[in-house]
Motif scaffolding. Structure first.
Motif, PDB file in Angstrom:
ATOM      1  N   UNK A  44       0.839  -1.204   0.000  1.00 41.22           N
ATOM      2  CA  UNK A  44       0.000   0.000   0.000  1.00 41.22           C
ATOM      3  C   UNK A  44       0.870   1.249   0.000  1.00 41.22           C
ATOM      4  N   UNK A  45       0.377   2.306  -0.634  1.00 40.31           N
ATOM      5  CA  UNK A  45       1.147   3.540  -0.759  1.00 40.31           C
ATOM      6  C   UNK A  45       0.801   4.572   0.290  1.00 40.31           C
ATOM      7  N   UNK A  46       0.669   4.166   1.555  1.00 39.39           N
ATOM      8  CA  UNK A  46       0.418   5.130   2.619  1.00 39.39           C
ATOM      9  C   UNK A  46       1.098   4.664   3.891  1.00 39.39           C
ATOM     10  N   UNK A  47       1.324   5.614   4.787  1.00 40.86           N
ATOM     11  CA  UNK A  47       1.937   5.301   6.072  1.00 40.86           C
ATOM     12  C   UNK A  47       1.024   5.779   7.184  1.00 40.86           C
ATOM     13  N   UNK A  52      -1.578   6.691  17.198  1.00 42.81           N
ATOM     14  CA  UNK A  52      -2.515   5.597  17.018  1.00 42.81           C
ATOM     15  C   UNK A  52      -3.829   5.878  17.700  1.00 42.81           C
ATOM     16  N   UNK A  53      -4.640   4.862  17.852  1.00 45.04           N
ATOM     17  CA  UNK A  53      -5.925   5.025  18.504  1.00 45.04           C
ATOM     18  C   UNK A  53      -6.098   3.900  19.501  1.00 45.04           C
ATOM     19  N   UNK A  54      -6.986   4.093  20.384  1.00 41.80           N
ATOM     20  CA  UNK A  54      -7.250   3.120  21.427  1.00 41.80           C
ATOM     21  C   UNK A  54      -8.712   2.717  21.362  1.00 41.80           C
ATOM     22  N   UNK A  55      -9.046   1.566  21.915  1.00 38.29           N
ATOM     23  CA  UNK A  55     -10.429   1.102  21.829  1.00 38.29           C
ATOM     24  C   UNK A  55     -11.389   2.034  22.536  1.00 38.29           C
ATOM     25  N   UNK A  56     -10.910   2.851  23.466  1.00 38.08           N
ATOM     26  CA  UNK A  56     -11.789   3.784  24.171  1.00 38.08           C
ATOM     27  C   UNK A  56     -12.040   5.064  23.379  1.00 38.08           C
ATOM     28  N   UNK A  57     -11.315   5.274  22.295  1.00 35.33           N
ATOM     29  CA  UNK A  57     -11.485   6.499  21.513  1.00 35.33           C
ATOM     30  C   UNK A  57     -12.846   6.592  20.830  1.00 35.33           C
ATOM     31  N   UNK A  58     -13.471   5.467  20.544  1.00 35.91           N
ATOM     32  CA  UNK A  58     -14.697   5.486  19.769  1.00 35.91           C
ATOM     33  C   UNK A  58     -15.895   4.972  20.549  1.00 35.91           C
TER      34      UNK A  58
END
Length: 92
Positions: A44-47, A52-58
């Motif tokens: 894939x052409x992205x980084x 990052x994210x955590x399970x509590x973020x959403x």
């Protein structure tokens, strides 16, 4: 538009091509003219950057340590055990 990597299996010519997803695959090699031009599988052409994210973020609930969270006891004592539940005895 995505960039696809193509390689000719006959002469080894390689090229990155900017194509629409709906465009037909290329078959004819621009170098040798044979119909051995194939699309390659590439990374894939992205980084992903950042923390990052955590399970509590959403989640809709409060985050740990937020106001209204149950405070920890500082005395180090365990809570007293609850009395065992007894069922009323029926006369028999």
């Amino acid at each position: 538009m995505p960039i696809y990597a193509y390689r000719c299996s006959a002469c080894g010519h390689e090229q990155d091509v900017l194509r629409k997803i709906s465009d037909p695959l290329l078959r004819t090699c621009p170098e040798c003219g044979r119909d051995t031009y194939e699309k390659q599988v590439t990374a894939a052409g992205f980084r992903l950057k950042g923390t990052g994210w955590y399970e509590t973020d959403f989640r809709g609930g409060s985050k740990p340590g937020a106001a209204g969270a149950e405070p920890k006891s500082s005395g180090g004592e365990a809570p007293a055990p609850a009395a065992p539940a007894t069922s009323p005895s029926s006369p028999g």
